[in-house]
Design an enzyme around this catalytic site. Structure first.
Site, PDB file in Angstrom:
ATOM      1  N   HIS A   1      -1.461   0.739   7.418  1.00  0.00           N
ATOM      2  CA  HIS A   1      -2.000   0.837   6.061  1.00  0.00           C
ATOM      3  C   HIS A   1      -1.904   2.275   5.559  1.00  0.00           C
ATOM      4  O   HIS A   1      -2.173   3.223   6.307  1.00  0.00           O
ATOM      5  CB  HIS A   1      -3.450   0.367   6.056  1.00  0.00           C
ATOM      6  CG  HIS A   1      -4.037   0.208   4.699  1.00  0.00           C
ATOM      7  ND1 HIS A   1      -3.504  -0.648   3.751  1.00  0.00           N
ATOM      8  CD2 HIS A   1      -5.111   0.789   4.117  1.00  0.00           C
ATOM      9  CE1 HIS A   1      -4.240  -0.583   2.656  1.00  0.00           C
ATOM     10  NE2 HIS A   1      -5.207   0.284   2.850  1.00  0.00           N
TER      11      HIS A   1
ATOM     12  N   CYS B   1       0.823  -1.207   0.000  1.00  0.00           N
ATOM     13  CA  CYS B   1       0.000   0.000   0.000  1.00  0.00           C
ATOM     14  C   CYS B   1       0.861   1.265   0.000  1.00  0.00           C
ATOM     15  O   CYS B   1       0.441   2.308  -0.511  1.00  0.00           O
ATOM     16  CB  CYS B   1      -0.961  -0.009   1.180  1.00  0.00           C
ATOM     17  SG  CYS B   1      -0.175  -0.255   2.783  1.00  0.00           S
TER      18      CYS B   1
END
Length: 779
Positions: free
Chosen positions: A733, A312
């Site tokens: 994330h 990510c």
């Protein structure tokens, strides 16, 4: 079926174990085996080429004369699902095979003979075709390699000294020595004490008693009992390194405490398994405040990127960069042929253009239809997402961190991409897009006693600014508050450009009262990226802090932060601090850095670059320059003769000249790297300040060679942000929020890129407050 005279060609052989087979997607675009016409894999070199309207497979034949290709076409089986298939991960769960999910058809074509269905049983074809279909795909092969190099031993596991042996209870009745927990137990390999680990994702309890034991005893190495397997794998953690490690002698170290590997069975998920699972499940909110799903966006510029496990950080940076006109103009060439390359998957130009086409063309931005959602599912169908496996492998190749499957720091990855793009060749008429980020910072030092000054100009492509930490009062006076007073971006910039006093003995008057130091922009870039550093050192480990930073919605002017140049009547300091030009680090500051655990070489360099007085400034410099290729090479001291006095090899200077580096810079870089061309190339990029011709202390009016603009007003507007969830940059994330014009709408809207999910968002005020990276464009 047709016959062909090329089926016994001398270069027709099965792929070897070391050869990459590109049988998932085209090496020059994101067309794949799932498209209607399938993918053609060259049977001579195993390049994958599309067969649709772009015909990169045909282009490959025209360029290299490889006639035979295996067409592979894959279609989804009609299977009812309750949820989407699991993404590739290292989780120890039963995985569906490709045969379970897809029907695959193959046929052999020959471009030379014009045949599109050659008998696969003829000549060498049976073994070659079988080898192609059984070979690991490129992405799986690289993923396995990345996992294999994930962890390494350290000096503490290699030099482990154990106490007197004893039998410990390692099954059933095992319990933490400080509480009653019976899971998530860690065995100290030095003394045999059991302690519970940290509380973990998924509801796994933990009171951090293993860490407490390490703090009390300075014992460094522990193993997670539930992760031990009969083949000798296990979670090993070194508290001294604060990293997961491996233990080559784990069997004997466990035997010392009465644990026999034979017959061991793994009973708990490993840390890596939980981290991957966490990253895949830990989502930014995909609903509005009233509970409705955010609306997916499709079309050119709204293409998501699939998460490759822990990628990510890569996806968020790529989306921000390709939203900028400079990167679009440089790499998006829809009507041009792909660059000529024998190995397109290994060519940065090809992969950057492939990425630009995939994201910007809109060809792949469509609702996914490869699985069926369960009835009543509230989830809105999103895109399948492009898998940037070739790009990830290429930019990470040879890099200690980015070549692994570990979560990485998005800011460090941005700087790594800037470096690769800047060092690559740019065709005539196409500009290096990183140039739009570059600007000059002027540092002014003035002795508080004699008032003499020294100027220095550094070229940069980002600013990394610390966010002031002001904790709010806590109701419990015995504990520390984790709530912080908001700060403004303007305040951060004021601190960045404000005056500070540094302890430094004046080389002119000899006074030790210190210097006033101030840094201002000499020029400003077209695109400004700001890294907001929100961390503090806890046991010398950077820990992320949730400090809100308020950023306005409209343009803001940076004109007040521009330098007005040298003041009239100023007297410059002497050229060097001592007669022989040798740099001598300030002893107290150096000792503080060494006590923090920083290597001596890095500490000396940091002090050299930050005024030789402030340990905190030097520490921040070290964090910002971790990726410098020569970070661990000894400091090169300048001598009074200067770099020009070193004899240089004209051939090496010429080599660097072909890469766009002028003669004076090439000489300086070669002198600093003992004449090594490859290291000199890296040095040029990582030492822009050394290339500024101000080493002799003379201020250069105009500074025509500096990048950026010095015109005013200098107004900037927020273009995109990268946000991070998690207490550490090494887990959690990342997502990107980008301002874009939506199809059929007037004005700009905010769009969230959460891996493959691309959705419109109405309000990002809270996200802006806690963003990790801010991208501003000059307006």
């Amino acid at each position: 079926m047709a016959s062909c005279c090329h089926v016994n060609a001398h270069d027709l052989n099965q792929p070897s174990v070391s050869q990459a087979v590109y049988r998932e997607d085209c090496t020059q675009c994101f067309d794949s085996v799932d498209d209607e016409s399938g993918l053609n894999v060259c049977l001579h070199c195993f390049n994958g080429g599309c067969t649709g309207d772009r015909e990169h497979a045909l282009l490959h034949y025209k360029r290299f004369g490889h006639p035979l290709a295996l067409n592979i076409k894959r279609t989804q089986k009609k299977i009812q699902r309750d949820e989407p298939p699991n993404k590739i991960s290292k989780l120890a769960i039963p995985a569906e095979t490709e045969e379970d999910r897809y029907d695959t058809t193959t046929r052999v074509v020959c471009y030379s003979c014009g045949q599109d269905d050659i008998d696969k049983s003829s000549g060498k074809l049976p073994t070659v075709v079988e080898g192609v279909m059984k070979a690991l795909t490129f992405s799986k092969r690289e993923e396995i390699k990345a996992w294999e190099q994930e962890f390494i031993p350290c000096e503490h596991t290699l030099g482990l000294v154990q106490h007197e042996p004893k039998q410990i209870e390692s099954r059933g009745n095992s319990q933490c020595s400080m509480c009653d927990l019976r899971e998530n137990l860690w065995l100290c390999l030095e003394c045999g004490v059991l302690g519970c680990g940290r509380s973990q994702f998924g509801g796994i309890g933990g009171n951090s008693h293993a860490l407490a034991h390490s703090d009390l005893t300075s014992h460094g190495v522990a193993v997670k009992l539930g992760s031990i397997t009969a083949d000798g794998s296990a979670d090993i953690y070194c508290y001294k390194c604060n990293e997961e490690r491996t233990d080559p002698d784990l069997a004997s170290h466990l035997s010392h405490w009465g644990i026999n590997l034979m017959g061991r069975e793994k009973t708990e998920k490993s840390l890596m398994e939980m981290q991957v699972e966490h990253n895949l499940k830990w989502d930014f909110s995909m609903t509005t405040e009233d509970g409705h799903e955010l609306v997916p966006v499709f079309g050119p510029g709204f293409t998501g990127l699939a998460n490759l496990g822990n990628s990510c950080y890569l996806s968020s940076i790529v989306q921000c960069l390709f939203a900028l006109p400079e990167f679009q103009q440089r790499y998006y060439h829809a009507i041009k042929d792909s660059p000529l390359s024998q190995a397109p998957a290994e060519d940065l130009e090809t992969q950057m253009r492939k990425l630009a086409d995939g994201i910007l063309s809109g060809r792949y931005s469509q609702p996914r239809n490869d699985f069926i959602y369960s009835p009543g599912s509230p989830e809105v169908p999103c895109q399948k997402g492009l898998a940037p496996a070739m790009f990830k492998h290429l930019v990470g190749r040879g890099h200690e961190e980015f070549s692994t499957m570990r979560q990485q720091d998005a800011f460090e990855f941005l700087l790594h991409v800037f470096k690769l793009v800047s060092l690559s060749k740019h065709p005539e008429g196409l500009q290096n897009p990183v140039q739009s980020f570059r600007f000059a910072v002027e540092q002014r030092l003035q002795c508080t006693s004699c008032k003499k000054v020294r100027y220095r100009v550094d070229e940069q492509d980002n600013i990394s600014i610390p966010v002031p930490t002001r904790r709010l009062p806590h109701s419990d006076s015995t504990s520390t508050s984790n709530q912080f007073e908001p700060v403004t971006l303007t305040e951060c910039l004021e601190n960045f450009t404000g005056d500070e006093i540094v302890d430094f003995k004046c080389p002119s008057c000899g006074n030790g009262d210190g210097f006033s130091k101030r840094s201002l922009f000499k020029t400003l870039p077209q695109e400004l990226v700001i890294n907001a550093r929100r961390f503090e050192l806890i046991n010398w480990v950077p820990t992320k802090l949730d400090i809100p930073v308020e950023v306005g919605d409209g343009p803001f002017d940076l004109s007040s932060y521009l330098s007005s140049g040298r003041h009239e009547g100023e007297e410059l300091l002497p050229d060097h601090d001592d007669s022989d030009g040798m740099f001598i680090p300030q002893p107290e500051a150096l000792e503080q850095l060494l006590s923090m655990g920083f290597p001596k070489t890095r500490s000396e360099k940091a002090l050299h670059e930050t005024g030789n007085s402030d340990p905190e400034a030097a520490m921040n410099w070290i964090f910002a320059h971790m990726e410098d290729p020569d970070i661990d090479e000894p400091l090169v001291n300048r001598t009074s003769g200067g770099m020009g006095s070193v004899k240089q090899d004209p051939l090496k200077i010429g080599q660097l000249g072909e890469m766009g580096i002028d003669e004076s810079h090439a000489k300086r870089a070669l002198a600093a790297t003992d004449g090594d061309v490859n290291r000199a190339l890296d040095w040029v990029f990582s030492h822009p300040d050394e290339l500024e011709d101000v080493d002799n202390g003379h201020y250069e009016e105009g500074c025509d060679h500096a990048s950026g603009l010095d015109t005013i007003p200098a107004k900037y507007e927020l273009r995109s942000i990268v946000c991070h969830k998690g207490s550490s940059v090494h887990a959690g994330h990342y997502v990107a929020f980008v301002r874009k014009a939506l199809p059929g709408q007037v004005g700009l809207s905010w769009v969230m890129f959460n891996d493959e999910k691309v959705v419109k968002v109405d309000d990002i005020q809270e996200m802006k407050k806690f963003a990790y990276l801010y991208f501003f464009s000059r307006v």
